[in-house]
Design a protein around this motif. Structure first.
Motif, PDB file in Angstrom:
ATOM      1  N   CYS A 210       0.842  -1.203   0.000  1.00  0.00           N
ATOM      2  CA  CYS A 210       0.000   0.000   0.000  1.00  0.00           C
ATOM      3  C   CYS A 210       0.872   1.245   0.000  1.00  0.00           C
ATOM      4  O   CYS A 210       2.009   1.234   0.488  1.00  0.00           O
ATOM      5  CB  CYS A 210      -0.918   0.020   1.228  1.00  0.00           C
ATOM      6  N   ASP A 211       0.302   2.329  -0.541  1.00  0.00           N
ATOM      7  CA  ASP A 211       0.999   3.604  -0.491  1.00  0.00           C
ATOM      8  C   ASP A 211       0.499   4.409   0.702  1.00  0.00           C
ATOM      9  O   ASP A 211      -0.282   3.918   1.528  1.00  0.00           O
ATOM     10  CB  ASP A 211       0.831   4.362  -1.802  1.00  0.00           C
ATOM     11  N   ASP A 212       0.923   5.652   0.785  1.00  0.00           N
ATOM     12  CA  ASP A 212       0.542   6.491   1.921  1.00  0.00           C
ATOM     13  C   ASP A 212      -0.926   6.862   1.912  1.00  0.00           C
ATOM     14  O   ASP A 212      -1.471   7.292   2.932  1.00  0.00           O
ATOM     15  CB  ASP A 212       1.397   7.769   1.928  1.00  0.00           C
ATOM     16  N   ASN A 213      -1.584   6.731   0.758  1.00  0.00           N
ATOM     17  CA  ASN A 213      -3.014   7.030   0.665  1.00  0.00           C
ATOM     18  C   ASN A 213      -3.878   5.783   0.770  1.00  0.00           C
ATOM     19  O   ASN A 213      -5.046   5.806   0.378  1.00  0.00           O
ATOM     20  CB  ASN A 213      -3.306   7.747  -0.661  1.00  0.00           C
ATOM     21  N   ASN A 214      -3.275   4.698   1.259  1.00  0.00           N
ATOM     22  CA  ASN A 214      -3.971   3.412   1.418  1.00  0.00           C
ATOM     23  C   ASN A 214      -4.491   2.862   0.086  1.00  0.00           C
ATOM     24  O   ASN A 214      -5.486   2.150   0.042  1.00  0.00           O
ATOM     25  CB  ASN A 214      -5.129   3.528   2.416  1.00  0.00           C
ATOM     26  N   ASP A 215      -3.816   3.208  -0.995  1.00  0.00           N
ATOM     27  CA  ASP A 215      -4.098   2.588  -2.292  1.00  0.00           C
ATOM     28  C   ASP A 215      -3.230   1.342  -2.386  1.00  0.00           C
ATOM     29  O   ASP A 215      -1.997   1.430  -2.460  1.00  0.00           O
ATOM     30  CB  ASP A 215      -3.786   3.564  -3.422  1.00  0.00           C
ATOM     31  N   CYS A 216      -3.862   0.183  -2.385  1.00  0.00           N
ATOM     32  CA  CYS A 216      -3.141  -1.086  -2.257  1.00  0.00           C
ATOM     33  C   CYS A 216      -3.292  -1.925  -3.515  1.00  0.00           C
ATOM     34  O   CYS A 216      -4.262  -1.795  -4.266  1.00  0.00           O
ATOM     35  CB  CYS A 216      -3.644  -1.885  -1.059  1.00  0.00           C
TER      36      CYS A 216
END
Length: 629
Positions: A210-216
């Motif tokens: 996941c990235d920092d924007n919770n896009d996984c």
């Protein structure tokens, strides 16, 4: 007006007239030296009558027969068209810059290549031993939850200090952020604990990033072995990146890995190798990489190469990183990095591997003939390796530079650019998400690395062929292992998987050179153009000059006729309207103010001189004078 002339004797008059006629004839002859063709017809008739181009004379000789004239005209211009069509083909071939491949066999003393040997045993370095032990515990619990498999771990001292406990809690936190999960064929779902009704063959295994924007997204694998190794390797790289000084990982143990080293029947020593650490292949040793004292082979054969006896028994290894036993070998040129994933191959334990080499040099033409590069200075990618340019060096540097630009940190497997730091999820929490996204773009050539990185114009390659035999044999293994245990303090636990032997040598004394040369030079082009000209017209270079002269004369006549037409149009233009009375008055008022002198245009009409008979008097006249009104 009047012209007065004295009477002259008859003989003097005749002589005077003849002199004037001769002078006029000379003037006409002098004008003939610079006179030009008066029409296109006169130009072409002169050309066809005097040129050395075959067939042109037929256009003049057959002018009384219109059918023949038409036939030869069509044939002449058709031949011209076919010839220039062939010219176009020749020019197109010339500007395609074709090359000839030249194959040469050279016999000389050969410089032995560099040989890199890796242990295939990622080592538990003391600087990260406690963190690796904690990662093994987490992995053991993960495999137990997913597969009901209880992985056996070696007995270790699990007592830790407060600093190590904080480090373990941090590692557990990051592992939980990137968990290893089961994945359905379509959707990722969490596997219910202790669910016997689920068919485990219908699942894929992978881990979540996941990235920092919770896009996984879910990095999934069809093989559970590959998924576990990749997941473990991801956390292992993060642990390595946390070590501030890479020298803390330099724990080379050459004597416990290389039991015997010999080149050209002479023993190797530490001056003949360099050491580096590979995250997955462990300790690696490169032989004959010192440019100041390179090995040379005067003769081919197994006794005139490099012979190594290596230990393949894994001691204190990391089983989730290395699933094979043996060693990995790569042959490469000096001043080139050893990319073990690309050109290396594994050596089996209990086997003697004999590798024969053939050297091959490829030299390409640069410039317009190919897109190769001499030294990489014209490639828009910075070389991050301390070696000369190769295509693989460029590709890896390109990926690393894009990694730093997009993800803010560098991948641990590649050199570190200036001002950057290696990716570590304690500092760069989303680097794993960015890395796998970037890796997908890299493989699809979205980054353009495969187009930017060009092949070098000169390459040295080694064609390898290998043979295998059991070593040591069953009748000699006892005394061989006994001697190894006495000399190298080798404690034998598995004779069959304990040692291996590697022989690397040149198969023959000559080597092959593949070179390129231009297939179509300017001399070749002129020769082919001359052949075509001779084929269609049977003429020479001077005939070409005659044709060039025809073109220039044609242009000159065109300018002359255009100039005459322009002058005739000016003479035919209507005269200016007469001035009115007011204009005359204005002109008279301004006339006294003019200080410049008046200019008059005088047209002189020159006629031919009268003949001698016209000078005779007609009618009465006064003495000594002849009057003309």
């Amino acid at each position: 007006g009047s012209v007065k002339a004295g009477k002259m004797p008859e003989g003097e008059k005749m002589t005077h007239c003849k002199q004037e006629e001769e002078q006029q004839q000379k003037e006409e002859e002098r004008e003939g030296l610079i006179e030009f063709y008066s029409s296109y017809q006169e130009l072409f008739q002169f050309f066809c009558s005097n040129t050395t181009i075959h067939g042109a004379i037929r256009l003049v000789c057959s002018k009384k027969n219109k059918m023949k004239t038409a036939f030869w005209s069509v044939l002449f211009f058709l031949t011209f068209g076919l010839m220039y069509w062939q010219f176009g083909i020749l020019y197109r071939e010339y500007f395609s810059y074709p090359v000839n491949l030249n194959l040469n066999l050279n016999s000389d003393r050969l410089t032995f290549p560099a040989v890199t040997l890796c242990t295939l045993n990622p080592y538990r370095y003391s600087a990260i031993r406690k963190q690796l032990d904690k990662l093994d515990q987490i992995t053991q619990q993960t495999l137990l939850d997913l597969y009901d498999y209880n992985m056996t771990l070696p007995q270790r001292d699990w007592s830790t200090s407060s600093t190590q406990r904080r480090s373990s809690r941090s590692l557990l936190h990051h592992v939980q952020r990137h968990p290893l999960r089961r994945q359905k064929r379509e959707n990722l779902v969490s596997l219910p604990e202790n669910s016997p009704s689920v068919d485990k063959n219908d699942w894929k295994i992978g881990f979540v990033l996941c990235d920092d924007n919770n896009d996984c997204f879910h990095q999934a694998y069809s093989s559970g072995v590959d998924a576990v190794r990749e997941w473990y390797s991801f956390h292992y790289i993060n642990i390595l990146a946390q070590v501030p000084d890479a020298k803390a990982l330099d724990e080379s143990d050459f004597e416990n890995f290389i039991y015997a080293c010999r080149f050209n029947e002479a023993t190797c020593d530490k001056a003949n190798y360099t050491h580096f650490h590979h995250p997955l292949y462990g300790n690696c040793y490169t032989f004959n990489d010192n440019s100041s004292s390179l090995w040379t082979s005067s003769l081919p054969g197994i006794n005139n190469g490099l012979s190594l006896v290596v230990r393949t028994e894994q001691n204190d290894f990391i089983p989730l990183l290395s699933t094979v036993t043996g060693a990995r070998v790569m042959v490469h040129d000096q001043n080139e990095p050893a990319f073990m994933d690309d050109g290396g191959f594994n050596v089996r334990p209990g086997i003697e591997t004999s590798i024969s080499m053939r050297k091959e040099i490829t030299m390409r033409l640069g410039g317009s003939y190919s897109d190769c590069t001499e030294d990489g200075s014209d490639v828009p990618v910075q070389n991050l390796y301390s070696s000369r340019y190769t295509e693989q060096v460029c590709i890896r540097s390109c990926f690393q530079l894009n990694m730093v630009e997009r993800c803010g940190c560098a991948y641990y497997f590649y050199p570190l650019p200036n001002g950057a730091e290696y990716c570590d999820y304690t500092k760069h929490t989303a680097w794993g998400y960015c890395y796998y996204k970037l890796l997908a773009e890299f493989k699809a050539d979205v980054l353009g690395c495969f187009h930017k990185c060009r092949k070098p114009c000169k390459m040295t390659e080694y064609q390898l062929s290998a043979g295998y035999s059991r070593w040591p044999s069953s009748v000699s293994e006892d005394w061989v292992f006994y001697m190894l245990s006495q000399q190298n303090k080798y404690n034998i636990t598995s004779k069959r998987n304990g040692v291996a032997k590697v022989n690397i040598f040149f198969e023959e004394w000559n080597y092959k050179t593949n070179g390129e040369s231009p297939a179509f030079t300017v001399v070749t082009l002129l020769s082919q153009l001359g052949n075509q000209w001779s084929l269609w017209f049977g003429s020479s270079v001077l005939s070409v000059m005659e044709l060039a002269e025809l073109v220039l004369d044609f242009i000159a006549i065109t300018f002359i006729l255009a100039f005459r037409w322009f002058r005739s149009r000016q003479k035919l233009s209507p005269p200016a309207p007469p001035l009115s009375s007011q204009d005359n008055a204005a002109f008279q008022d301004e006339a006294p103010a003019l200080s410049a002198p008046h200019r008059f245009t005088v047209e002189a009409v020159v006629t031919t001189l009268p003949s001698y008979n016209s000078l005779e008097p007609h009618g009465p006249s006064r003495d000594g004078e002849v009057g003309h009104e």
